[in-house]
Design an enzyme around this catalytic site. Sequence first.
Site, mmCIF file in Angstrom:
data_model
loop_
_atom_site.group_PDB
_atom_site.id
_atom_site.type_symbol
_atom_site.label_atom_id
_atom_site.label_comp_id
_atom_site.label_asym_id
_atom_site.label_seq_id
_atom_site.Cartn_x
_atom_site.Cartn_y
_atom_site.Cartn_z
ATOM 1 N N CYS A 57 -1.279 -37.521 45.532
ATOM 2 C CA CYS A 57 -0.584 -37.462 46.816
ATOM 3 C C CYS A 57 -1.192 -36.446 47.787
ATOM 4 O O CYS A 57 -1.014 -36.574 49.001
ATOM 5 C CB CYS A 57 0.894 -37.150 46.607
ATOM 6 S SG CYS A 57 1.237 -35.482 46.018
ATOM 7 N N ASP A 62 9.688 -35.647 44.482
ATOM 8 C CA ASP A 62 10.202 -35.702 43.104
ATOM 9 C C ASP A 62 9.075 -35.413 42.115
ATOM 10 O O ASP A 62 9.030 -35.971 41.027
ATOM 11 C CB ASP A 62 10.808 -37.080 42.830
ATOM 12 C CG ASP A 62 11.641 -37.104 41.558
ATOM 13 O OD1 ASP A 62 12.272 -36.083 41.235
ATOM 14 O OD2 ASP A 62 11.649 -38.149 40.877
ATOM 15 N N TYR A 66 21.556 -37.247 39.776
ATOM 16 C CA TYR A 66 20.283 -36.664 40.215
ATOM 17 C C TYR A 66 19.707 -37.489 41.365
ATOM 18 O O TYR A 66 19.332 -36.946 42.411
ATOM 19 C CB TYR A 66 19.301 -36.638 39.046
ATOM 20 C CG TYR A 66 17.920 -36.116 39.395
ATOM 21 C CD1 TYR A 66 17.560 -34.798 39.123
ATOM 22 C CD2 TYR A 66 16.970 -36.945 39.998
ATOM 23 C CE1 TYR A 66 16.295 -34.323 39.446
ATOM 24 C CE2 TYR A 66 15.707 -36.478 40.337
ATOM 25 C CZ TYR A 66 15.377 -35.170 40.053
ATOM 26 O OH TYR A 66 14.123 -34.698 40.385
#
Length: 345
Positions: free
Chosen positions: A238, A258, A158
């Site tokens: 964010c 992510d 991943y």
Amino acid sequence: IIILYHHIFLIFLQRQELAETIHDTNGHGYLATFVGKNGRLVILRVHSHGLVTIDLQCYEDDNTAQLDNLLNALEKKLKVLLNDNVARIKKLPALVRGAKVDRYWPTADGRLVEYDVDEVVYEEDSAYQNIKILHSQQYGNILVLDGDVNLAESDLAYTQAITGSGKENYAGKEVLILGGGDGGILAELVKQKPKMITMVEISFMKVIDGCKMHMRKTCGNTLDTLRGDCYQILIEDCVPLLKKYVQEGRTFDYVINDLTAIPISTAPEEDSMWEFLRLILDLSIRVLHPKGKYFTQGNSVNLTEALSLYEEQLEKLSCPVEFRKEVVCVPSYLEQWVFYTAWKK
């Protein structure tokens, strides 16, 4: 046939001291329950189209060998009774209900998977999600967020896929990681000596603290401090930060998202998730260097409609982009997973 099935169950189940109750199905086949003194419960269902299901429930300390012998004997009798005219017989392993450690987690496309987890090593609730870290004999410790398997210590595939599958050179580059609280992406990129990695994670006290204690095979020592020689971890939302970077004209060579997988549908309850995804996507591309790249996970390869909807979003951004996708097998997901790379035209 129903009468014959009934006689078989009387022969075998009465030997187990099970009391029978026949239920009215209004002409839709046959339904009977058998209850024993030791807590065993057998549910026999014969459907009109021929399907027969037998659900045998018992306690953990019951004699499983005896139960297996009973089911094997029933299977043999059914074959004899029907002169082997049985299309298929399938005996499933026991489902463990009410265990101290939950072993059953769904895949993205709705299949139930039983993991070999034997311990909850960490569990906390943040303002945003429930956080668990479970120990698996096969996959190591697994981070589970709100019931969704997020990342296991075995899932290097991943991390490699969401950072470009080894095809990118991060040396001396500016990198922005959105999310990534398990520390896997950060730990891998630090090895390449970038100029600076800025990682933005909103749930510091919960996700990061849990991972730095229990998933060190994934994060190494990168989560031990908020600032290293070539990285900084910012504990904040964010979205305001991305808007600030847009206003300042700041750009990054790589943006790695992510935060979350793409939504699996456009149902009303997921509209807000799609809006969030579009916002993050648009802001991320706007802070990307003209020759930079944007990486993110998609979802299960089987969710073709959701993936198509996401690709439509890529074509509607304020800044036109090109993209490609890669399919990778992530060990603990037990399914093929799609990853995206996008860049400005």
